[in-house]
Enzyme design. Structure first.
Site, PDB file in Angstrom:
ATOM      1  N   HIS A  62       0.855  -1.204   0.000  1.00 47.20           N
ATOM      2  CA  HIS A  62       0.000   0.000   0.000  1.00 47.20           C
ATOM      3  C   HIS A  62       0.879   1.237   0.000  1.00 47.20           C
ATOM      4  O   HIS A  62       2.100   1.143   0.109  1.00 47.20           O
ATOM      5  CB  HIS A  62      -1.011  -0.031   1.145  1.00 47.20           C
ATOM      6  N   HIS A  64       1.417   3.901   1.978  1.00 45.46           N
ATOM      7  CA  HIS A  64       1.981   4.640   3.107  1.00 45.46           C
ATOM      8  C   HIS A  64       3.513   4.713   3.027  1.00 45.46           C
ATOM      9  O   HIS A  64       4.167   3.763   2.612  1.00 45.46           O
ATOM     10  CB  HIS A  64       1.563   4.018   4.437  1.00 45.46           C
ATOM     11  N   ASP A  66       5.902   4.522   5.099  1.00 47.98           N
ATOM     12  CA  ASP A  66       6.747   3.542   5.787  1.00 47.98           C
ATOM     13  C   ASP A  66       6.763   2.200   5.053  1.00 47.98           C
ATOM     14  O   ASP A  66       7.372   1.227   5.544  1.00 47.98           O
ATOM     15  CB  ASP A  66       6.323   3.369   7.260  1.00 47.98           C
ATOM     16  N   HIS A  67       6.136   2.144   3.887  1.00 44.31           N
ATOM     17  CA  HIS A  67       6.170   0.943   3.046  1.00 44.31           C
ATOM     18  C   HIS A  67       6.760   1.215   1.658  1.00 44.31           C
ATOM     19  O   HIS A  67       7.077   0.281   0.936  1.00 44.31           O
ATOM     20  CB  HIS A  67       4.761   0.361   2.907  1.00 44.31           C
ATOM     21  N   HIS A 120      -7.496  -0.712   5.635  1.00 39.99           N
ATOM     22  CA  HIS A 120      -6.482   0.194   6.200  1.00 39.99           C
ATOM     23  C   HIS A 120      -6.296   1.369   5.229  1.00 39.99           C
ATOM     24  O   HIS A 120      -6.325   2.533   5.621  1.00 39.99           O
ATOM     25  CB  HIS A 120      -5.196  -0.591   6.397  1.00 39.99           C
ATOM     26  N   ASP A 137      -0.177  -3.884   6.161  1.00 37.61           N
ATOM     27  CA  ASP A 137      -0.870  -3.418   7.365  1.00 37.61           C
ATOM     28  C   ASP A 137      -2.329  -3.875   7.396  1.00 37.61           C
ATOM     29  O   ASP A 137      -3.176  -3.221   8.010  1.00 37.61           O
ATOM     30  CB  ASP A 137      -0.829  -1.884   7.459  1.00 37.61           C
ATOM     31  N   HIS A 175       4.566  -4.918  10.594  1.00 40.30           N
ATOM     32  CA  HIS A 175       4.930  -4.257  11.862  1.00 40.30           C
ATOM     33  C   HIS A 175       5.018  -5.263  13.003  1.00 40.30           C
ATOM     34  O   HIS A 175       4.294  -6.258  13.024  1.00 40.30           O
ATOM     35  CB  HIS A 175       3.892  -3.187  12.249  1.00 40.30           C
TER      36      HIS A 175
HETATM   37 FE    FE Z   1       2.701   0.705   8.130  1.00 36.46          FE
HETATM   38 ZN    ZN Z   2       0.073   1.624   6.573  1.00 39.71          ZN
END
Ligand code: FE
Ligand code: ZN
Length: 262
Positions: A62, A64, A66-67, A120, A137, A175
């Site tokens: 996805h 975001h 942090d990915h 999410h 996530d 995570h």
């Molecule tokens: Fe994340």
């Molecule tokens: Zn995420």
């Protein structure tokens, strides 16, 4: 770094940022070396150097940051193919190959399926490779992603797809949230013996700085409060205690809202 053997590939797991995991998938019968959700390009570069192999693919679950933050630097260095959801192509940096439940990515030597697990975010996908699930996530150890973009109905649909995978499927989520998730789980599912033993086991693992991930689908179905609505006894007990409708979606929705306030 931890490594896990599967029949056709090895999974290498790297902690990144505060609590992210980056996964490298190293094919056994081809040159494919794919990274799932590169939160940090430098970790991936170092890992490729250590393996002595070039990175061939990025698989994003996805949009975001942090990915996807490593996409740019990794694409520039390795000229690797960036794979992401057709439904979210506009938000996946440097995407080359758009995939969906109907169009799977082709990685030599690996049999990859894509599941839409929106909730999410919209256009969140999971990759299933044999008995390994890379779910970003969507599903966590004893938890699930917050509903930033999707509805509870959508997330519940998505989680049911994951719950339908084989019990032995290894869950490689993005995570390390398992211990805090388990504290919430214990609060809503007090007499669950499998949950108690998981809490014991995962607490020991974290004390030794070991990951609690991968978990597996059987364990998640038994202990993850967001999959427990699939269990009729749990579902009815929870609905009665909370004075809500006795159906799985209502129970899931209530659990997700309670967790947000937890
Ligand atoms: Fe994340
Ligand atoms: Zn995420």
């Amino acid at each position: 770094m931890w490594s896990y053997q599967h029949q056709h590939f090895t999974v290498h797991q790297f902690p990144a940022l505060n609590d992210n995991y980056i996964y490298l998938i190293e094919a056994k019968n081809s040159d494919v070396l794919a990274v799932v959700d590169p939160a940090d390009a430098s970790i991936v570069n170092q890992a490729c150097e250590n393996l002595g192999k070039p990175l061939t693919h990025i698989l994003n679950t996805h949009h975001h940051w942090d990915h996807t933050d490593g996409n740019k630097a990794l694409k520039q260095r390795w000229n690797c193919m960036v794979v992401g959801a057709a439904d979210d192509a506009a938000r996946i940096p440097y995407i080359d190959t758009q995939v969906s439940e109907k169009v799977f990515p082709k990685l030599d030597g690996l049999d990859i399926q894509v599941l839409d697990v929106s909730g999410h975010t919209l256009g969140h996908i999971a990759y299933v490779i044999d008995d390994a699930l890379f779910c970003g996530d969507a599903l966590f150890g004893a938890g699930c992603g917050r509903l930033f973009e999707g509805s509870p109905e959508q997330m519940w649909q998505s989680l049911q797809k994951l719950a339908a995978l084989a019990d032995t499927t290894q869950v490689y989520c993005a995570h390390e949230y398992t211990l805090p998730n388990l504290r919430f789980a214990r609060n809503v599912d007090a007499d669950n013996k499998e949950l108690e033993s998981r809490i014991h086991r995962d607490t020991q693992a974290r004390m030794k700085k070991q990951p609690t991930i991968p978990s597996n689908i059987a364990l998640e179905k038994a202990t993850n409060p967001f999959l427990r609505p699939l269990d009729d006894v749990f579902m009815h007990r929870y609905a009665k205690a909370q004075h809500i409708d006795a159906n799985a979606l209502a129970v899931f929705t209530h659990l997700r809202q309670s967790k947000d306030r937890w």
